[in-house]
Design a protein around this motif. Structure first.
Motif: not given
Length: 222
Positions: A4-13, A134-142
């Motif tokens: 997948f591409e970067a946009l897909t990865w962000l969409a998954i997150l 990057t949108s708040w909804t697509q970030l990685q959180y601890v």
């Protein structure tokens, strides 16, 4: 190459974060409790730290890799199994065996531990938000995402003052390497930083584990 591409990865997150909201707060709370328990330095605190880290790895394996990522990555079930295995190893080694104490080691290891933990708690979302937009909804959180959980674990292992358990750092190291590969494959340059931090933490653990043994052997030979 990645499937997948970067946009897909962000969409998954984004889909994952939306689905589990508001469990991010619980994940962050468990991470903060684990860090706070280091101050105690007791074996009981070490057991709880192992349990909390185990829960975070198992949750990430089942919910993220086994759930949100599954439709997009052929190896998602395998990755889920690896994360669950790491969680079970942490629970077994730190909670059930219960021989590890955490505390301030000082020196480079202490500074490295602080860097890992702060990046896991704050650096991951805030730097991504500030530097890449990057949108708040697509970030990685601890507590709920693989990268921050990896750094948190390595940071806490650096806070084992004597003979840090290297076996517990192998899977986090492998995920750091995967993070670097994803940074290259997806063109997400900021992901090189946590990848480098993860590898650096493992090197510090190696130096603390075997460096002390080498010095001790040298003194005995004198």
């Amino acid at each position: 190459m990645l499937p997948f591409e970067a946009l897909t990865w962000l969409a998954i997150l984004g889909q994952y974060n939306t689905a589990i909201w508001p469990l991010h707060g619980i994940g962050a709370l468990l991470a903060l409790v684990a860090v706070g328990l280091v101050v105690s330095g007791s074996r009981a605190a070490g057991r709880v730290i192992g349990l909390l880290l185990g829960v975070l790895w198992i949750w990430t394996g089942i919910a993220f890799f086994g759930g949100s990522l599954a439709p997009f990555h052929f190896a998602s079930e395998w990755l889920a199994g690896v994360f669950v295995a790491q969680g079970l190893m942490l629970v077994f080694a730190l909670t059930l065996m219960g021989q590890v104490r955490f505390g301030w080691p000082g020196g480079l290891a202490g500074g490295g531990a602080i860097l890992m933990i702060v990046y896991a708690l704050l650096g991951y979302p805030l730097l991504d938000l500030a530097l890449t937009g990057t949108s708040w909804t697509q970030l990685q959180y601890v507590g709920v995402a693989p990268g921050p959980v990896m750094l948190l674990t390595l940071g806490l292992l650096l806070l084992v003052p004597s003979r840090p358990p290297l076996v517990l750092a192998i899977i986090p190291l492998l995920w750091a390497l995967v993070t670097g590969y994803m940074a290259w494959g997806l063109g997400q340059w900021l992901e090189y930083l946590p990848a480098a931090l993860g590898v650096g933490a493992f090197v510090l653990l190696l130096l603390r584990r075997f460096g002390g043994a080498v010095r001790t052997g040298s003194r005995q030979g004198v």
